[in-house]
Design a protein around this motif. Structure first.
Motif, PDB file in Angstrom:
ATOM      1  N   THR A 159       0.793  -1.241   0.000  1.00  0.00           N
ATOM      2  CA  THR A 159       0.000   0.000   0.000  1.00  0.00           C
ATOM      3  C   THR A 159       0.823   1.288   0.000  1.00  0.00           C
ATOM      4  N   PRO A 160       1.932   1.380   0.758  1.00  0.00           N
ATOM      5  CA  PRO A 160       2.682   2.634   0.689  1.00  0.00           C
ATOM      6  C   PRO A 160       3.102   2.985  -0.747  1.00  0.00           C
ATOM      7  N   PHE A 161       3.487   1.950  -1.517  1.00  0.00           N
ATOM      8  CA  PHE A 161       3.846   2.218  -2.916  1.00  0.00           C
ATOM      9  C   PHE A 161       2.629   2.686  -3.698  1.00  0.00           C
ATOM     10  N   TYR A 162       1.501   2.043  -3.414  1.00  0.00           N
ATOM     11  CA  TYR A 162       0.269   2.434  -4.106  1.00  0.00           C
ATOM     12  C   TYR A 162      -0.018   3.910  -3.862  1.00  0.00           C
ATOM     13  N   PHE A 163       0.063   4.315  -2.597  1.00  0.00           N
ATOM     14  CA  PHE A 163      -0.238   5.718  -2.298  1.00  0.00           C
ATOM     15  C   PHE A 163       0.803   6.660  -2.884  1.00  0.00           C
ATOM     16  N   MET A 164       2.046   6.186  -2.981  1.00  0.00           N
ATOM     17  CA  MET A 164       3.068   7.021  -3.605  1.00  0.00           C
ATOM     18  C   MET A 164       2.668   7.366  -5.037  1.00  0.00           C
ATOM     19  N   PHE A 165       2.170   6.363  -5.779  1.00  0.00           N
ATOM     20  CA  PHE A 165       1.791   6.610  -7.170  1.00  0.00           C
ATOM     21  C   PHE A 165       0.473   7.374  -7.263  1.00  0.00           C
ATOM     22  N   VAL A 166      -0.417   7.126  -6.302  1.00  0.00           N
ATOM     23  CA  VAL A 166      -1.671   7.882  -6.284  1.00  0.00           C
ATOM     24  C   VAL A 166      -1.387   9.360  -6.020  1.00  0.00           C
TER      25      VAL A 166
ATOM     26  N   ARG B 167      -1.004  19.284  -3.811  1.00  0.00           N
ATOM     27  CA  ARG B 167      -0.781  19.257  -2.360  1.00  0.00           C
ATOM     28  C   ARG B 167      -2.108  19.300  -1.599  1.00  0.00           C
ATOM     29  N   SER B 168      -2.996  20.181  -2.029  1.00  0.00           N
ATOM     30  CA  SER B 168      -4.245  20.321  -1.266  1.00  0.00           C
ATOM     31  C   SER B 168      -5.148  19.106  -1.443  1.00  0.00           C
ATOM     32  N   GLU B 169      -5.019  18.432  -2.594  1.00  0.00           N
ATOM     33  CA  GLU B 169      -5.811  17.207  -2.780  1.00  0.00           C
ATOM     34  C   GLU B 169      -5.314  16.076  -1.889  1.00  0.00           C
ATOM     35  N   ILE B 170      -3.971  16.003  -1.734  1.00  0.00           N
ATOM     36  CA  ILE B 170      -3.401  14.929  -0.915  1.00  0.00           C
ATOM     37  C   ILE B 170      -3.891  15.049   0.515  1.00  0.00           C
ATOM     38  N   PHE B 171      -3.936  16.299   1.009  1.00  0.00           N
ATOM     39  CA  PHE B 171      -4.308  16.501   2.409  1.00  0.00           C
ATOM     40  C   PHE B 171      -5.748  16.972   2.549  1.00  0.00           C
ATOM     41  N   GLN B 172      -6.655  16.235   1.974  1.00  0.00           N
ATOM     42  CA  GLN B 172      -8.052  16.505   2.236  1.00  0.00           C
ATOM     43  C   GLN B 172      -8.649  15.265   2.882  1.00  0.00           C
ATOM     44  N   MET B 173      -9.847  15.424   3.420  1.00  0.00           N
ATOM     45  CA  MET B 173     -10.495  14.280   4.070  1.00  0.00           C
ATOM     46  C   MET B 173     -11.746  13.903   3.289  1.00  0.00           C
ATOM     47  N   PRO B 174     -11.912  12.651   2.883  1.00  0.00           N
ATOM     48  CA  PRO B 174     -10.918  11.569   2.958  1.00  0.00           C
ATOM     49  C   PRO B 174      -9.824  11.755   1.919  1.00  0.00           C
ATOM     50  N   PRO B 175      -8.647  11.161   2.154  1.00  0.00           N
ATOM     51  CA  PRO B 175      -7.540  11.307   1.202  1.00  0.00           C
ATOM     52  C   PRO B 175      -7.863  10.633  -0.133  1.00  0.00           C
ATOM     53  N   PRO B 176      -7.221  11.091  -1.205  1.00  0.00           N
ATOM     54  CA  PRO B 176      -7.497  10.469  -2.498  1.00  0.00           C
ATOM     55  C   PRO B 176      -7.059   8.999  -2.507  1.00  0.00           C
ATOM     56  N   LEU B 177      -7.892   8.154  -3.060  1.00  0.00           N
ATOM     57  CA  LEU B 177      -7.569   6.724  -3.109  1.00  0.00           C
ATOM     58  C   LEU B 177      -7.293   6.255  -4.534  1.00  0.00           C
ATOM     59  N   TRP B 178      -7.517   7.140  -5.485  1.00  0.00           N
ATOM     60  CA  TRP B 178      -7.310   6.737  -6.883  1.00  0.00           C
ATOM     61  C   TRP B 178      -6.398   7.732  -7.586  1.00  0.00           C
ATOM     62  N   PHE B 179      -5.736   7.279  -8.648  1.00  0.00           N
ATOM     63  CA  PHE B 179      -4.753   8.084  -9.363  1.00  0.00           C
ATOM     64  C   PHE B 179      -5.347   9.408  -9.842  1.00  0.00           C
ATOM     65  N   GLY B 180      -4.536  10.453  -9.816  1.00  0.00           N
ATOM     66  CA  GLY B 180      -5.024  11.766 -10.220  1.00  0.00           C
ATOM     67  C   GLY B 180      -4.375  12.236 -11.506  1.00  0.00           C
ATOM     68  N   GLY B 181      -4.795  13.382 -11.979  1.00  0.00           N
ATOM     69  CA  GLY B 181      -4.334  13.857 -13.282  1.00  0.00           C
ATOM     70  C   GLY B 181      -3.329  14.992 -13.227  1.00  0.00           C
ATOM     71  N   HIS B 182      -2.683  15.200 -12.066  1.00  0.00           N
ATOM     72  CA  HIS B 182      -1.797  16.358 -11.958  1.00  0.00           C
ATOM     73  C   HIS B 182      -0.327  15.987 -11.957  1.00  0.00           C
ATOM     74  N   PHE B 183       0.008  14.829 -12.536  1.00  0.00           N
ATOM     75  CA  PHE B 183       1.391  14.372 -12.471  1.00  0.00           C
ATOM     76  C   PHE B 183       2.354  15.359 -13.147  1.00  0.00           C
ATOM     77  N   LEU B 184       1.988  15.795 -14.343  1.00  0.00           N
ATOM     78  CA  LEU B 184       2.894  16.690 -15.080  1.00  0.00           C
ATOM     79  C   LEU B 184       3.051  18.030 -14.363  1.00  0.00           C
ATOM     80  N   GLU B 185       1.961  18.501 -13.787  1.00  0.00           N
ATOM     81  CA  GLU B 185       1.999  19.722 -12.987  1.00  0.00           C
ATOM     82  C   GLU B 185       2.989  19.567 -11.822  1.00  0.00           C
TER      83      GLU B 185
END
Lengths: 282, 333
Positions: free
Chosen positions: A31-38, A44-62
């Motif tokens: 799971t830690p690896f999973y969350f690293m890629f998620v 930053r603000s998406e990572i620290f919201q409640m509940p935390p994101p559980l699925w991959f997001g679209g801001h990688f290039l950003e």
């Protein structure tokens, strides 16, 4: 009859429970690896919201852009690659030569030299940390890649692994036969021995590269400018008490970890056997 | 005939020269092969250790250059032994080593046993999943855990709060967010958990390797005598795993007492709330590279080495003695 049946049922239940537990444990380890890629794809603000994101997001290039603003990331990747490849090449060459000498020749002080080399495996890495810094300072090598890959190549573990493998995989008769045919000692090594120890070379190579890629304390002591940082140092330098760009940190970490995960997927058996060599007496 | 005879004479001496050359080459070869490694090893393996011993008896201020090195005898050692931070770091290190080390083995042994007896095809896949934390960058994963352990918005607290809402088992979990990084009582288990996570698979692989060397006949004989799976585990597997337990425990002691990367990254190099995860290795690092106390830092590293050596010896006493007794017993039988 009925009793035997219920005992069997109970046993089955327990087996299923045990399998489930081991399976959940395995997923838990990943799971830690999973969350690293998620997280690598979230701001930053998406990572620290409640509940935390559980699925991959679209801001990688950003996140990568943000990362490149803060540190010369691709240069750090190149540094890690360069140090890792140099360290691997030198470790393989020197340890194969040394291991061959210990496995195939009789010479004066052989036992003493080998015992000395092996005994340093038990010494904590921290004993040499300050002097290594001072030596590199004295040589004018601070902040230079060679301060990392040259000490890295003097691997006692590599000598041990190579001696074991060469001793068991290469029959002395082959060497004797080559000598009878008038083959020189160096030619024997380079054209007969080296091609025969491919498996051991690839195992030690993987271990050396991964060790160098993940090394943190070594570079922390000898590297000074962010252009010369290797990946672990560069990633850590992003940490700040007030405003850590977590999306960028996760993107960088994912890029740093991904090659290792791929390497591991391709060679897990060989790598595990190599890393635990010495534990099982053969 | 004459011609052939004449042609042979120089050929023989040439052969002799060749044999001599080969003999010399053979004697010199091992040293030629060893030289590159030995030179590096002496420069960057042996010399630093000797130099660190030398340094531990000197006081040195980097600003004064090499000439500023002064012999101070045991002053650095007595300073370290009287330094409350040294003792605190040692206590932290021991606690973290225990908190991370013991669970590693308590989980790894039954896990390896179960994988050994019950898994066939998917074993490598499962072993791989447990092992992979061991090969990945400690810095990258510790940064990851920093985010996961975050108090108000971390995944771990989110999961704990969710579990607390479950019926029946909910009471086991905290109802408020845990301040993992900010409180000494929580940051220690957090660091220990990261270390546990990194090494449990490695230990499992060690025990798996040891299990493979236990002869199947032993189990078959035990089964004939009516021993159940648990009895087999207690009376065959565990005793025969003892040498590996010794080896694994020694590695855990040596590694655990050198703990650096995880607490350093998790606390930004500072040691965390109330310095609760300032390990001795971290304290040594800070003494040298932040406070410029190179001599004292070297003394600290040697004190740590002595403690590691003592504990390894103690581990050998605990796990090793039984082996010797068993061997003697076999000899008598």
């Amino acid at each position: 009859m009925h009793k035997a049946h219920s005992i069997k049922r109970a046993r089955q239940h327990r087996a299923i429970m045990a399998y489930a537990l081991v399976g959940i444990g395995a997923l838990f380890m990943l799971t830690p690896f999973y969350f690293m890629f998620v997280f690598a794809g979230h701001t930053r603000s998406e990572i620290f919201q409640m509940p935390p994101p559980l699925w991959f997001g679209g801001h990688f290039l950003e996140n990568m852009d943000l990362l490149l603003e803060r540190i010369p990331f691709w240069r750090n990747v190149a540094n890690s690659l360069y140090v890792g490849l140099m360290s691997t090449a030198l470790t393989l060459l020197f340890c194969a030569m040394g291991g061959y000498a210990f496995a195939m020749y009789e010479f004066k002080y052989k036992k003493a030299v080998f015992a000395l080399v092996m005994s340093t495996m038990l010494l904590p890495q921290f004993l040499g940390l300050i002097p290594t810094f001072m030596i590199m300072d004295f040589l004018g090598w601070l902040d230079q890649p060679r301060a990392l890959y040259l000490p890295g190549a003097a691997s006692a573990f590599g000598i041990f692994l190579m001696r074991q493998y060469i001793g068991s995989a290469i029959p002395k008769e082959i060497i004797e036969a080559a000598r009878m045919d008038g083959c020189g000692e160096f030619r024997i090594f380079f054209s007969i021995v080296l091609p025969l120890i491919g498996p051991a070379l690839s195992t030690l190579g993987l271990i050396a590269f991964i060790g160098s890629w993940n090394n943190f304390v070594g570079p922390l002591v000898v590297m000074q400018s962010v252009e010369n940082y290797t990946l672990p140092l560069a990633l850590r330098s992003l940490q700040s008490p007030v405003n850590t760009p977590w999306g960028a940190v996760m993107a960088g970490s994912a890029v740093a970890v991904l090659p290792l995960l791929v390497l591991f997927a391709l060679s897990s058996r060989r790598l595990i056997d190599g890393l635990t060599a010495g534990a099982v007496k053969s | 005939m004459m011609k052939i005879e004449a042609g042979r004479m120089p050929a023989v001496s040439q052969n002799q020269r060749k044999v001599q050359w080969q003999r010399w080459q053979r004697r010199a070869a091992p040293w030629m092969f060893l030289t590159p490694f030995v030179v590096l090893f002496l420069c960057f393996g042996v010399f630093p250790i000797l130099f660190s011993l030398f340094l531990s008896f000197h006081s040195w201020n980097p600003a004064d250059g090499w000439a500023g090195m002064k012999f101070v005898g045991l002053e650095n050692f007595s300073f370290a032994l009287g330094d409350e931070w040294f003792w605190k770091s040692l206590w932290n290190t021991a606690l973290l080593a225990l908190l991370s080390g013991l669970p590693q083995h308590l989980v790894a042994i039954p896990l390896a046993y179960f994988l050994h007896t019950s898994f066939k095809r998917s074993r490598n896949l499962v072993v791989g999943a447990y092992f992979v934390p061991y090969i990945t960058s400690t810095v990258a994963v510790t940064l990851m855990f920093t985010a996961l352990f975050s108090t108000d918005f971390g995944v771990i607290n989110a999961a704990l709060l969710w579990l607390a809402k479950l019926p029946l088992v909910g009471g086991l979990f905290p109802v408020e967010a845990v301040d993992w990084i900010g409180k000494p009582a929580f940051i220690q288990p957090a660091v220990a958990f990261i270390v546990f996570w990194r090494f449990v698979g490695f230990n499992t692989v060690l025990y798996l390797a040891a299990l493979q060397t236990i002869p199947k006949e032993l189990y078959e004989a035990a089964e004939m005598d009516g021993a159940g799976k648990w009895q087999q585990f207690w009376h065959i597997t565990l005793p025969l795993l003892r040498p590996m337990m010794f080896f694994g425990a020694t590695l855990s002691v040596i590694g655990g007492l050198q703990l650096f990367d995880e607490p350093f990254v998790l606390t930004g190099g500072r040691g965390g709330a109330d310095q609760a995860v300032l390990t001795t290795a971290m304290y040594m690092f800070r003494s040298a590279f932040e406070f410029g106390e190179y001599g004292a830092a070297s003394a600290i590293s040697w004190l740590l080495f002595v403690i590691i050596a003592l504990l390894s010896w103690l581990t050998h006493k605990i796990f090793g003695q039984h082996d010797e007794a068993a061997e003697k017993g076999e000899q008598h039988a």
